[in-house]
Each structure stands twice: as C-alpha cells, then as structure tokens.
Motif scaffolding. Sequence first.
Motif, PDB file in Angstrom:
ATOM      1  N   ILE A   1       0.837  -1.207   0.000  1.00  0.00           N
ATOM      2  CA  ILE A   1       0.000   0.000   0.000  1.00  0.00           C
ATOM      3  C   ILE A   1       0.869   1.252   0.000  1.00  0.00           C
ATOM      4  O   ILE A   1       1.649   1.499   0.901  1.00  0.00           O
ATOM      5  N   GLY A   2       0.764   2.049  -1.048  1.00  0.00           N
ATOM      6  CA  GLY A   2       1.434   3.344  -1.096  1.00  0.00           C
ATOM      7  C   GLY A   2       2.922   3.307  -1.319  1.00  0.00           C
ATOM      8  O   GLY A   2       3.538   4.362  -1.480  1.00  0.00           O
ATOM      9  N   LEU A   3       3.572   2.142  -1.335  1.00  0.00           N
ATOM     10  CA  LEU A   3       5.023   2.103  -1.455  1.00  0.00           C
ATOM     11  C   LEU A   3       5.514   2.701  -2.774  1.00  0.00           C
ATOM     12  O   LEU A   3       6.446   3.513  -2.760  1.00  0.00           O
ATOM     13  N   PRO A   4       4.937   2.336  -3.929  1.00  0.00           N
ATOM     14  CA  PRO A   4       5.406   2.966  -5.172  1.00  0.00           C
ATOM     15  C   PRO A   4       5.210   4.478  -5.170  1.00  0.00           C
ATOM     16  O   PRO A   4       6.054   5.215  -5.676  1.00  0.00           O
ATOM     17  N   ASN A   5       4.096   4.936  -4.600  1.00  0.00           N
ATOM     18  CA  ASN A   5       3.807   6.369  -4.540  1.00  0.00           C
ATOM     19  C   ASN A   5       4.863   7.099  -3.724  1.00  0.00           C
ATOM     20  O   ASN A   5       5.397   8.132  -4.135  1.00  0.00           O
ATOM     21  N   VAL A   6       5.177   6.564  -2.537  1.00  0.00           N
ATOM     22  CA  VAL A   6       6.174   7.188  -1.670  1.00  0.00           C
ATOM     23  C   VAL A   6       7.542   7.181  -2.352  1.00  0.00           C
ATOM     24  O   VAL A   6       8.264   8.188  -2.354  1.00  0.00           O
ATOM     25  N   ASP A   7       7.905   6.056  -2.937  1.00  0.00           N
ATOM     26  CA  ASP A   7       9.204   5.931  -3.604  1.00  0.00           C
ATOM     27  C   ASP A   7       9.342   6.971  -4.712  1.00  0.00           C
ATOM     28  O   ASP A   7      10.364   7.666  -4.817  1.00  0.00           O
ATOM     29  N   GLU A   8       8.313   7.119  -5.525  1.00  0.00           N
ATOM     30  CA  GLU A   8       8.387   8.052  -6.656  1.00  0.00           C
ATOM     31  C   GLU A   8       8.442   9.496  -6.192  1.00  0.00           C
ATOM     32  O   GLU A   8       9.212  10.305  -6.720  1.00  0.00           O
ATOM     33  N   ARG A   9       7.632   9.851  -5.195  1.00  0.00           N
ATOM     34  CA  ARG A   9       7.614  11.245  -4.738  1.00  0.00           C
ATOM     35  C   ARG A   9       8.920  11.639  -4.058  1.00  0.00           C
ATOM     36  O   ARG A   9       9.411  12.756  -4.236  1.00  0.00           O
ATOM     37  N   ILE A  10       9.506  10.742  -3.267  1.00  0.00           N
ATOM     38  CA  ILE A  10      10.778  11.039  -2.613  1.00  0.00           C
ATOM     39  C   ILE A  10      11.862  11.274  -3.657  1.00  0.00           C
ATOM     40  O   ILE A  10      12.669  12.211  -3.561  1.00  0.00           O
ATOM     41  N   ARG A  11      11.897  10.444  -4.689  1.00  0.00           N
ATOM     42  CA  ARG A  11      12.908  10.601  -5.742  1.00  0.00           C
ATOM     43  C   ARG A  11      12.684  11.874  -6.550  1.00  0.00           C
ATOM     44  O   ARG A  11      13.647  12.522  -6.982  1.00  0.00           O
ATOM     45  N   GLN A  12      11.429  12.245  -6.764  1.00  0.00           N
ATOM     46  CA  GLN A  12      11.138  13.473  -7.497  1.00  0.00           C
ATOM     47  C   GLN A  12      11.652  14.693  -6.750  1.00  0.00           C
ATOM     48  O   GLN A  12      12.202  15.619  -7.339  1.00  0.00           O
ATOM     49  N   VAL A  13      11.458  14.708  -5.446  1.00  0.00           N
ATOM     50  CA  VAL A  13      11.808  15.890  -4.651  1.00  0.00           C
ATOM     51  C   VAL A  13      13.301  15.970  -4.386  1.00  0.00           C
ATOM     52  O   VAL A  13      13.920  17.031  -4.531  1.00  0.00           O
ATOM     53  N   TYR A  14      13.918  14.846  -4.006  1.00  0.00           N
ATOM     54  CA  TYR A  14      15.302  14.878  -3.548  1.00  0.00           C
ATOM     55  C   TYR A  14      16.304  14.231  -4.507  1.00  0.00           C
ATOM     56  O   TYR A  14      17.505  14.377  -4.318  1.00  0.00           O
ATOM     57  N   GLY A  15      15.831  13.493  -5.509  1.00  0.00           N
ATOM     58  CA  GLY A  15      16.739  12.808  -6.416  1.00  0.00           C
ATOM     59  C   GLY A  15      16.828  11.324  -6.106  1.00  0.00           C
ATOM     60  O   GLY A  15      16.478  10.870  -5.005  1.00  0.00           O
ATOM     61  N   ASP A  16      17.325  10.569  -7.079  1.00  0.00           N
ATOM     62  CA  ASP A  16      17.385   9.115  -6.930  1.00  0.00           C
ATOM     63  C   ASP A  16      18.270   8.677  -5.773  1.00  0.00           C
ATOM     64  O   ASP A  16      18.072   7.592  -5.210  1.00  0.00           O
ATOM     65  N   ALA A  17      19.263   9.491  -5.420  1.00  0.00           N
ATOM     66  CA  ALA A  17      20.163   9.111  -4.322  1.00  0.00           C
ATOM     67  C   ALA A  17      19.424   9.012  -2.993  1.00  0.00           C
ATOM     68  O   ALA A  17      19.933   8.388  -2.046  1.00  0.00           O
ATOM     69  N   TYR A  18      18.233   9.611  -2.912  1.00  0.00           N
ATOM     70  CA  TYR A  18      17.474   9.594  -1.656  1.00  0.00           C
ATOM     71  C   TYR A  18      16.280   8.642  -1.718  1.00  0.00           C
ATOM     72  O   TYR A  18      15.380   8.731  -0.883  1.00  0.00           O
ATOM     73  N   GLY A  19      16.270   7.742  -2.680  1.00  0.00           N
ATOM     74  CA  GLY A  19      15.181   6.775  -2.746  1.00  0.00           C
ATOM     75  C   GLY A  19      15.121   5.926  -1.486  1.00  0.00           C
ATOM     76  O   GLY A  19      16.148   5.639  -0.859  1.00  0.00           O
ATOM     77  N   PRO A  20      13.916   5.522  -1.064  1.00  0.00           N
ATOM     78  CA  PRO A  20      13.778   4.699   0.145  1.00  0.00           C
ATOM     79  C   PRO A  20      14.574   3.398   0.035  1.00  0.00           C
ATOM     80  O   PRO A  20      14.650   2.792  -1.038  1.00  0.00           O
ATOM     81  N   VAL A  21      15.171   2.996   1.147  1.00  0.00           N
ATOM     82  CA  VAL A  21      15.876   1.712   1.225  1.00  0.00           C
ATOM     83  C   VAL A  21      14.943   0.725   1.924  1.00  0.00           C
ATOM     84  O   VAL A  21      14.528   0.962   3.067  1.00  0.00           O
ATOM     85  N   MET A  22      14.601  -0.375   1.252  1.00  0.00           N
ATOM     86  CA  MET A  22      13.638  -1.335   1.768  1.00  0.00           C
ATOM     87  C   MET A  22      14.314  -2.685   1.974  1.00  0.00           C
ATOM     88  O   MET A  22      14.885  -3.247   1.035  1.00  0.00           O
ATOM     89  N   GLU A  23      14.253  -3.165   3.206  1.00  0.00           N
ATOM     90  CA  GLU A  23      14.843  -4.458   3.557  1.00  0.00           C
ATOM     91  C   GLU A  23      13.716  -5.408   3.957  1.00  0.00           C
ATOM     92  O   GLU A  23      12.940  -5.106   4.868  1.00  0.00           O
ATOM     93  N   THR A  24      13.635  -6.539   3.265  1.00  0.00           N
ATOM     94  CA  THR A  24      12.553  -7.470   3.561  1.00  0.00           C
ATOM     95  C   THR A  24      12.914  -8.867   3.076  1.00  0.00           C
ATOM     96  O   THR A  24      13.897  -9.068   2.351  1.00  0.00           O
ATOM     97  N   GLY A  25      12.119  -9.818   3.462  1.00  0.00           N
ATOM     98  CA  GLY A  25      12.241 -11.209   3.046  1.00  0.00           C
ATOM     99  C   GLY A  25      10.993 -11.943   3.500  1.00  0.00           C
ATOM    100  O   GLY A  25      10.279 -11.484   4.412  1.00  0.00           O
TER     101      GLY A  25
END
Length: 411
Positions: free
Chosen positions: A357-381
């Motif tokens: 829920i909302g993960l792609p939206n958050v990822d895209e907006r963060i990258r738009q505002v701050y750049g790809d270097a600030y994309g969310p880091v997601m750790e899961t398994g």
Amino acid sequence: MTAAGLVVLAVAGAALLLAAGWAAGRRHALRGERAAGPALGTPVERATFHTLHTASLAAPPLRAGLTQDAARKAAKRLRSLLGTEALCLTDRDAVLAWDGPGADHHQRRAMARVAVMLESGRSQSVRTECQRPDCPLKWAVVAPLTGEDGMLGALVAYGSRESAVLVRAATEVARWVSVQLELSELDRSRTRLMEAEIKALRAQISPHFIFNSLAAIASFVRTDPERARDLLLEFADFTRYSFRRHGDFTTLADELRSIEQYLALAGARFGDRLKVTLQVAPEVLPVALPFLCLQPLVENAVKHGLEDSTQECRITITARDAGSEAVISVEDNGIGMDPALLRRILAGEHAGASSGIGLPNVDERIRQVYGDAYGPVMETGVGAGMKVTLRIPKFRAGVHSSPTEQQPPRP
C-alpha cells in the motif's frame, strides 16, 4: 524537454547571456571606473559582475511564467542588461510590459511587428519609421520567446540606430528568457504531478480501514463512552489531516501526529496484538518532508503485521539526527515480502499492488523531490518483516512545510 536538458540549456544560456551583455557591461564598467573612487576589480571583472547580477535579478519573476506581473518586474532588468533605449515583453496577443520612453506611440505598433516575427519564427531587425524628431527609438529588434508549446511571445529591444551587436544580444537574451519560461513550465508540471500523486494516495486509504475504525468506535459507545469519544476525535483529526487541501509538504512533527492517530484507531481494533515503539530525536521534528510520505509505510506495516498475520505485531518508528539529514525508519515483524515481488511492485509491473500500500507512490515522490540518491531503502524477506528507511535532507530549495490547518479545540 527533460529537466536535465533544461539545466544544460540554463548553463549554456548563462554563458550566452554573459556574451550578450558584454558591450552594455563594458560601457557600464567604464562609466563606473570614471565615477567611482577605489577600484573594485578590473573593468572586465566589474562588467562580468554587472551582467550576471542583473540576470540573477531578472530570473525569479520569469520563473513565474510569462504573465503581466512577471514581465513588468523583468523588463527593467532586461533593458539594463542590454543597455537599450526601451524594451518590451509581449505574449502572442498583447504587450505585457514596457520599460523606457515611447510607449505612448510605439506600443500600438509593436504587436504588428511581433505578428510578423511569429509567422517566421526568427529574430528581425526593423526600422520603426518613427517621425518624431525627439524620439530615440529608430530601430527595433524583435526576438521570439519560446516554450514547450512553441512561441509564447516576443522580446522587443529598441535602439537609436541599426546595430548587429544589438540583434545578436537581444536574440541571446530572448533565448535565456525562454529557458527561464521553460523551467517555470517544468515547475508547474512537477507541482501538478505531485498533486495528482497525493490524490491517488488519498484514494488508496482503505475504505475497510474507515469502516473498521468506525465499527471499533461504535463497539465502545456502550461499554466505554469516554474512549469512544476520544477515538472519534482521533478519527476526525486523522481524516482532516489526510484530506487537507493545501501544501505538498509538511513537518515530521505533523506527520508523526497523524501516524499516532492512525495507530490509536488500529489499536482500538486489534487491542494488545499491536505494540508500537516510537523513538524520535527532538531536533528533527521541524524537518519538512513530502506530505503523506510516512503514513503509507506505517499502514503497510499494520497490514502485513496484523491483517495478514495472527501473531503479535511490533512496529518500530525511529527518526534520528544525522547532521544535514534526518534518518527515518519504519520496521515491522510481519510476514515480509519476496524482494523480487517488491521490485516489481515498485516498478509498477505487479497488478496486485495492494500488497504494498502506497510504497510505489512514496518511492516516486521522494525521488522526485530529492533525487534518486534519496530513494527509500527497503529491507525485507519472506517471513522476515520489513524495514523502510528514508534519508530526508534538512534543507532543500523549494521544500517548505505549509502552515498547519487550524483545528477546532476539543470539547
């Protein structure tokens, strides 16, 4: 044109602008050398500074677009930059601003020359045919102003005589103005895109969550009326914040307050199964960040930790000071996700995106505002829970939180 292309154009335009203002700048510098006392650099250095400083003053109004107010504020600076007797800025239909003498009798003829230029799309140098002996405006250079949708209008520079230098200078300044106008269009496009993405994110706020929250509140009406009242107020504040109508950015403090309200409602439904740990450094509470960029992460943690599991759900939210950045993380011990599936969800390739829920939206907006270097880091398994970490710069041009909407006092 891409943002990268506009940046390249802006840099190239600055160089062209420096060349365009060279003659006027040298004349200004020589005057200053005769009038000033102690020398502040060489004449060439002062000419360079004058040109760049004047351009920097003209740029901010133009970033608002080709409007009458922006043209009025920029025209004086552009005339000083070119050193012309008069200058006007037009759109395709009318003169937006005039700086200098001659407006009373030249302004009416300007649009006729602009119309001819718009047909050809090329700069033109024409005799004004002015019969007034006291009027210095004998020649005019008409240069096009362009944008993503083609020609937007014209810059018209007036001189006392025909000059190849003025033709070149006016053309280069018009190109620089066009870059500023394209950047303004890019800014508006980005704003519209962010607004659309926030609307899409609001639409993802689960109707089931709203229904379940109201059902949980209703269950306490008879057994614990005071708690039902408090939960109803939390629900009202939560929905008011989530559906507010102004501002692309908020503060970390306001975002966390909304998350607390969300968790209070989730806790009313799931009871002791939900355990939340909140660790926040006071220094990062005023940091501005995109509106609704944390709440979807917490909602995702609740979904995977409680709705998709029968075990106790532990959610840890931390925000720490890291010098020029705030580092924020949301971690849960839920069912986790296959990393390959998560990558497909973020790329928009997985139809069942409700699992994130909302993960792609958050990822895209963060990258738009701050750049790809600030994309969310997601750790899961699978079976290992999920941890999402955001690095938010404390200061970034154009990122300012909107004033918090005034909420009515609780009775």
